[in-house]
Scaffold this motif. Structure first.
Motif, PDB file in Angstrom:
ATOM      1  N   UNK A 107       0.817  -1.211   0.000  1.00  0.00           N
ATOM      2  CA  UNK A 107       0.000   0.000   0.000  1.00  0.00           C
ATOM      3  C   UNK A 107       0.856   1.267   0.000  1.00  0.00           C
ATOM      4  N   UNK A 108       2.146   1.170   0.415  1.00  0.00           N
ATOM      5  CA  UNK A 108       3.031   2.356   0.433  1.00  0.00           C
ATOM      6  C   UNK A 108       3.714   2.552  -0.918  1.00  0.00           C
ATOM      7  N   UNK A 109       4.379   1.525  -1.419  1.00  0.00           N
ATOM      8  CA  UNK A 109       5.063   1.581  -2.706  1.00  0.00           C
ATOM      9  C   UNK A 109       4.792   0.267  -3.420  1.00  0.00           C
ATOM     10  N   UNK A 110       4.413   0.362  -4.701  1.00  0.00           N
ATOM     11  CA  UNK A 110       4.054  -0.842  -5.446  1.00  0.00           C
ATOM     12  C   UNK A 110       5.223  -1.447  -6.220  1.00  0.00           C
ATOM     13  N   UNK A 111       6.312  -0.712  -6.401  1.00  0.00           N
ATOM     14  CA  UNK A 111       7.470  -1.278  -7.118  1.00  0.00           C
ATOM     15  C   UNK A 111       8.734  -0.517  -6.735  1.00  0.00           C
ATOM     16  N   UNK A 112       9.869  -1.216  -6.889  1.00  0.00           N
ATOM     17  CA  UNK A 112      11.187  -0.630  -6.618  1.00  0.00           C
ATOM     18  C   UNK A 112      12.093  -0.895  -7.812  1.00  0.00           C
ATOM     19  N   UNK A 113      12.994   0.080  -8.038  1.00  0.00           N
ATOM     20  CA  UNK A 113      13.976  -0.088  -9.112  1.00  0.00           C
ATOM     21  C   UNK A 113      15.371   0.137  -8.528  1.00  0.00           C
ATOM     22  N   UNK A 114      16.273  -0.781  -8.850  1.00  0.00           N
ATOM     23  CA  UNK A 114      17.641  -0.636  -8.353  1.00  0.00           C
ATOM     24  C   UNK A 114      18.620  -0.984  -9.469  1.00  0.00           C
ATOM     25  N   UNK A 115      19.829  -0.397  -9.371  1.00  0.00           N
ATOM     26  CA  UNK A 115      20.888  -0.620 -10.357  1.00  0.00           C
ATOM     27  C   UNK A 115      22.088  -1.225  -9.635  1.00  0.00           C
ATOM     28  N   UNK A 116      22.581  -2.321 -10.157  1.00  0.00           N
ATOM     29  CA  UNK A 116      23.684  -3.060  -9.542  1.00  0.00           C
ATOM     30  C   UNK A 116      24.831  -3.142 -10.537  1.00  0.00           C
ATOM     31  N   UNK A 117      26.059  -2.979 -10.016  1.00  0.00           N
ATOM     32  CA  UNK A 117      27.237  -3.135 -10.855  1.00  0.00           C
ATOM     33  C   UNK A 117      28.150  -4.224 -10.282  1.00  0.00           C
ATOM     34  N   UNK A 118      28.863  -4.904 -11.199  1.00  0.00           N
ATOM     35  CA  UNK A 118      29.866  -5.908 -10.834  1.00  0.00           C
ATOM     36  C   UNK A 118      31.221  -5.379 -11.284  1.00  0.00           C
ATOM     37  N   UNK A 119      32.185  -5.352 -10.355  1.00  0.00           N
ATOM     38  CA  UNK A 119      33.519  -4.819 -10.635  1.00  0.00           C
ATOM     39  C   UNK A 119      34.551  -5.903 -10.388  1.00  0.00           C
ATOM     40  N   UNK A 120      35.453  -6.127 -11.375  1.00  0.00           N
ATOM     41  CA  UNK A 120      36.480  -7.155 -11.160  1.00  0.00           C
ATOM     42  C   UNK A 120      37.646  -6.575 -10.362  1.00  0.00           C
ATOM     43  N   UNK A 121      38.572  -7.474  -9.934  1.00  0.00           N
ATOM     44  CA  UNK A 121      39.700  -7.071  -9.089  1.00  0.00           C
ATOM     45  C   UNK A 121      40.992  -6.959  -9.884  1.00  0.00           C
ATOM     46  N   UNK A 122      40.881  -6.786 -11.194  1.00  0.00           N
ATOM     47  CA  UNK A 122      42.065  -6.621 -12.021  1.00  0.00           C
ATOM     48  C   UNK A 122      42.788  -5.315 -11.718  1.00  0.00           C
ATOM     49  N   UNK A 123      44.030  -5.230 -12.256  1.00  0.00           N
ATOM     50  CA  UNK A 123      44.833  -4.032 -12.004  1.00  0.00           C
ATOM     51  C   UNK A 123      44.123  -2.796 -12.519  1.00  0.00           C
ATOM     52  N   UNK A 124      43.601  -2.871 -13.703  1.00  0.00           N
ATOM     53  CA  UNK A 124      42.747  -1.810 -14.245  1.00  0.00           C
ATOM     54  C   UNK A 124      41.328  -2.377 -14.282  1.00  0.00           C
ATOM     55  N   UNK A 125      40.590  -2.210 -13.183  1.00  0.00           N
ATOM     56  CA  UNK A 125      39.311  -2.892 -13.016  1.00  0.00           C
ATOM     57  C   UNK A 125      38.301  -2.452 -14.064  1.00  0.00           C
ATOM     58  N   UNK A 126      37.452  -3.426 -14.442  1.00  0.00           N
ATOM     59  CA  UNK A 126      36.373  -3.186 -15.397  1.00  0.00           C
ATOM     60  C   UNK A 126      35.055  -3.502 -14.712  1.00  0.00           C
ATOM     61  N   UNK A 127      33.938  -2.887 -15.172  1.00  0.00           N
ATOM     62  CA  UNK A 127      32.634  -3.070 -14.535  1.00  0.00           C
ATOM     63  C   UNK A 127      31.571  -3.427 -15.571  1.00  0.00           C
ATOM     64  N   UNK A 128      30.494  -4.049 -15.078  1.00  0.00           N
ATOM     65  CA  UNK A 128      29.284  -4.315 -15.858  1.00  0.00           C
ATOM     66  C   UNK A 128      28.084  -3.980 -14.999  1.00  0.00           C
ATOM     67  N   UNK A 129      26.939  -3.602 -15.620  1.00  0.00           N
ATOM     68  CA  UNK A 129      25.774  -3.152 -14.855  1.00  0.00           C
ATOM     69  C   UNK A 129      24.517  -3.876 -15.303  1.00  0.00           C
ATOM     70  N   UNK A 130      23.517  -3.901 -14.388  1.00  0.00           N
ATOM     71  CA  UNK A 130      22.178  -4.410 -14.710  1.00  0.00           C
ATOM     72  C   UNK A 130      21.159  -3.631 -13.901  1.00  0.00           C
ATOM     73  N   UNK A 131      19.890  -3.756 -14.330  1.00  0.00           N
ATOM     74  CA  UNK A 131      18.790  -3.093 -13.628  1.00  0.00           C
ATOM     75  C   UNK A 131      17.835  -4.148 -13.101  1.00  0.00           C
ATOM     76  N   UNK A 132      17.303  -3.932 -11.878  1.00  0.00           N
ATOM     77  CA  UNK A 132      16.377  -4.869 -11.249  1.00  0.00           C
ATOM     78  C   UNK A 132      15.091  -4.114 -10.920  1.00  0.00           C
ATOM     79  N   UNK A 133      13.977  -4.658 -11.414  1.00  0.00           N
ATOM     80  CA  UNK A 133      12.662  -4.076 -11.137  1.00  0.00           C
ATOM     81  C   UNK A 133      11.894  -5.066 -10.263  1.00  0.00           C
ATOM     82  N   UNK A 134      11.497  -4.603  -9.048  1.00  0.00           N
ATOM     83  CA  UNK A 134      10.778  -5.451  -8.097  1.00  0.00           C
ATOM     84  C   UNK A 134       9.336  -4.965  -8.023  1.00  0.00           C
ATOM     85  N   UNK A 135       8.394  -5.846  -8.377  1.00  0.00           N
ATOM     86  CA  UNK A 135       6.960  -5.534  -8.306  1.00  0.00           C
ATOM     87  C   UNK A 135       6.372  -6.246  -7.100  1.00  0.00           C
TER      88      UNK A 135
END
Length: 560
Positions: free
Chosen positions: A273-301
């Motif tokens: 009754x307060x909020x019907x959905x949530x949206x969040x953004x998550x990233x994954x970062x590697x532990x390399x010397x020059x780290x690289x990242x990837x992202x995704x979006x999560x929608x919770x109903x």
């Protein structure tokens, strides 16, 4: 050369007479301990007594000589001989290590060289190593270099760039070939391990994740586990998960993200009754010397909760019915109710499919419990009927009510004997009243319907009824003889026994009984011919002169 082969004639070569060799005690003297050759003092031939191995005698020297002193007496003379040993191709090339492992970075440049351990061949000259061959490879070839010492060395050369993610290990075979005829060869395995560099960014299985979550789920419940993969290796593939700046503070207050596993769990109260959905953004970062990242979006109903269980009420119920009750008889009336609304308030009602009952809807939320198949108390005496109601919410809620129906017995089973025919042997001269056999029957009904009474069905034999010869215990079926039987007068009896229950109306069945009288040796033989009165002597008159074998008399006896 093989043992016994003649190398030369030393007598001829040294100008000695063969016939004097024995007298002059010709002999050989070697500088070493082994005696490879000997001389035949009868012919002067120098011959092989032990195999000559050039590689053992001279190692890797190109020329090889065996020094021998020939000694003769009378007069004493010593001749110095050098025997040249020519090499043959009796050794194959071999590598000091038959497994060569190399670690090469996937960023190595085309043309880069890697030194390999060379092969060795103890043979010399044309029989030594002449070339190297590499098994077919898309990424490597070899180059042969001749050193200042004349030895051949081989380098592994990169001809195409490596990619560890495509092929992490390359297995090659290096072959060394000598110049002998026929040629000999030896091989070594080359295992190239491609070393990783951080050249791949993490990737999630999906760019967008959609999750349905029920309101009021417990704190700590798992919402979703996101998973990213990195084609690299080692630290370059170790990932850490985190929320990006695009995720609101309120969302981060309600949900926790595990940085190692990628699990997202509830950490606050979730209210539809307060909020019907949530949206969040998550990233994954590697532990390399020059780290690289990837992202995704999560929608919770969020889903509205179904928090009321359906109800079931038994309005009327017949707890006991006769087992022969007709199909279609109503034995209970049931009502259902659910205080929820929408799909959460819609109710389904059902019974286990294995039961011989069905539910028929009579009106809104009213159902009749009806007998759908014939009942048999002897198979099932009592039914525990579980009635289940389930709503159509998500997840569905259910309730059940169990009622017990008892089946009352009716006399629908006749008594049954284990056998349809009994053969009973009885020894003659039996004692009157002796037990012959027990002929008990079984009735699966209950109470008076299973109480059995046994009868002998009357049958006359020579004006004598069976009840005068035999009796049966009406309660347990024990069969007795009422008289003593004589095999010489009566040999068998055939009659029927009936078992009848006490139901209304009674049911019965019968069985055939065959009594066989067994003989005993209870009669003395009697001579019937020639006839004689009691105690008298029978006399026979025969001629004075008779032939051998003449019939004098014939005696006949009988035994009853």
């Amino acid at each position: 050369m093989e043992e016994g082969s003649v190398v030369a004639n030393v007598a001829a070569d040294l100008g000695l007479e063969v016939k004097t060799l024995s007298e002059r005690k010709m002999r050989l003297d070697f500088s070493g301990n082994k005696k490879y050759l000997d001389v035949n003092i009868k012919t002067g031939d120098l011959y092989v007594v032990e195999r000559l191995d050039r590689e053992y005698l001279c190692l890797a020297r190109s020329s090889c000589f065996l020094k021998i002193d020939v000694v003769v007496d009378k007069p004493l003379r010593i001749f110095n001989i050098e025997l040249g040993i020519t090499d043959i191709n009796d050794n194959a090339p071999h590598f000091r290590r038959d497994r060569i492992e190399l670690d090469i970075s996937e960023t190595a440049l085309v043309g880069e060289r890697f030194t390999l351990s060379n092969a060795v061949d103890p043979d010399v000259g044309s029989n030594s190593i002449k070339t190297y061959h590499l098994s077919e490879s898309e990424h490597f070839n070899t180059e042969i270099v001749t050193g200042s010492d004349g030895h051949m060395y081989v380098d592994l050369v990169l001809k195409k760039a490596l990619d560890r993610e495509e092929e992490a290990v390359h297995n090659l075979i290096l072959t060394a070939v000598d110049g002998g005829v026929p040629a000999r060869s030896g091989t070594a395995s080359i295992i190239v391990h491609v070393l990783d560099v951080n050249d791949n960014a993490p990737r999630f299985e999906q760019e967008i994740y959609s999750v349905n979550l029920t309101e009021n789920s417990p704190i700590g419940s798992l919402v979703i586990q996101v998973n990213a993969t990195d084609l690299d290796q080692g630290p370059n593939a170790d990932l850490l998960y985190s929320f990006t700046l695009y995720t609101s503070e309120r969302t981060q207050e309600l949900f926790a993200l595990d940085s190692v596993t990628g699990q997202i769990r509830i950490k606050g109260a979730i209210d539809f009754e307060e909020v019907k959905s949530y949206e969040m953004h998550v990233q994954a970062t590697d532990k390399g010397l020059n780290s690289l990242t990837g992202q995704c979006k999560i929608v919770i109903s969020l889903l509205d909760i179904n928090d009321n269980y359906p109800e079931i009420t038994i309005k009327s119920f017949s707890s006991a019915v006769k087992e022969n009750v007709t199909v279609g008889t109503v034995i209970a009336v049931i009502t259902t109710d659910d205080r929820d609304s929408g799909a959460n308030g819609e109710v389904d009602i059902h019974l286990p499919e294995t039961l011989p009952f069905t539910l028929k809807k009579s009106s809104e939320n009213y159902y009749e419990l009806v007998i759908s198949q014939p009942l048999d108390r002897e198979k099932v005496a009592q039914y525990d009927i579980t009635i289940t109601v389930r709503d159509k919410g998500f997840p569905p809620l259910s309730e059940n009510e169990t009622i017990t129906l008892e089946l009352l017995d009716v006399n629908d089973n006749a008594p049954q004997f284990p056998q349809s025919f009994y053969t009973i042997p009885v020894l003659e001269n039996n004692a009157p009243g002796s037990l012959l056999s027990s002929l008990s029957a079984f009735d699966p009904d209950l109470h008076e319907n299973q109480y059995l009474v046994y009868f002998i069905i009357e049958k006359e034999i020579v004006n004598t009824s069976m009840s005068m010869l035999f009796s049966i215990n009406p309660e347990n079926g024990d069969l007795y003889a009422l008289k003593t039987f004589d095999y010489e007068r009566e040999k068998e009896f055939l009659f029927h026994i009936e078992a009848r229950d006490s139901g209304v109306p009674p049911l019965s069945s019968n069985v055939t009984v065959h009594i066989i009288i067994m003989d005993q040796n209870d009669n003395t033989p009697v001579i019937v011919s020639p006839w004689r009165s009691h105690g008298s002597v029978v006399e026979e008159v025969i001629p004075r002169s008779i032939d051998k074998g003449h019939l004098v008399a014939k005696v006949i006896a009988i035994d009853g």
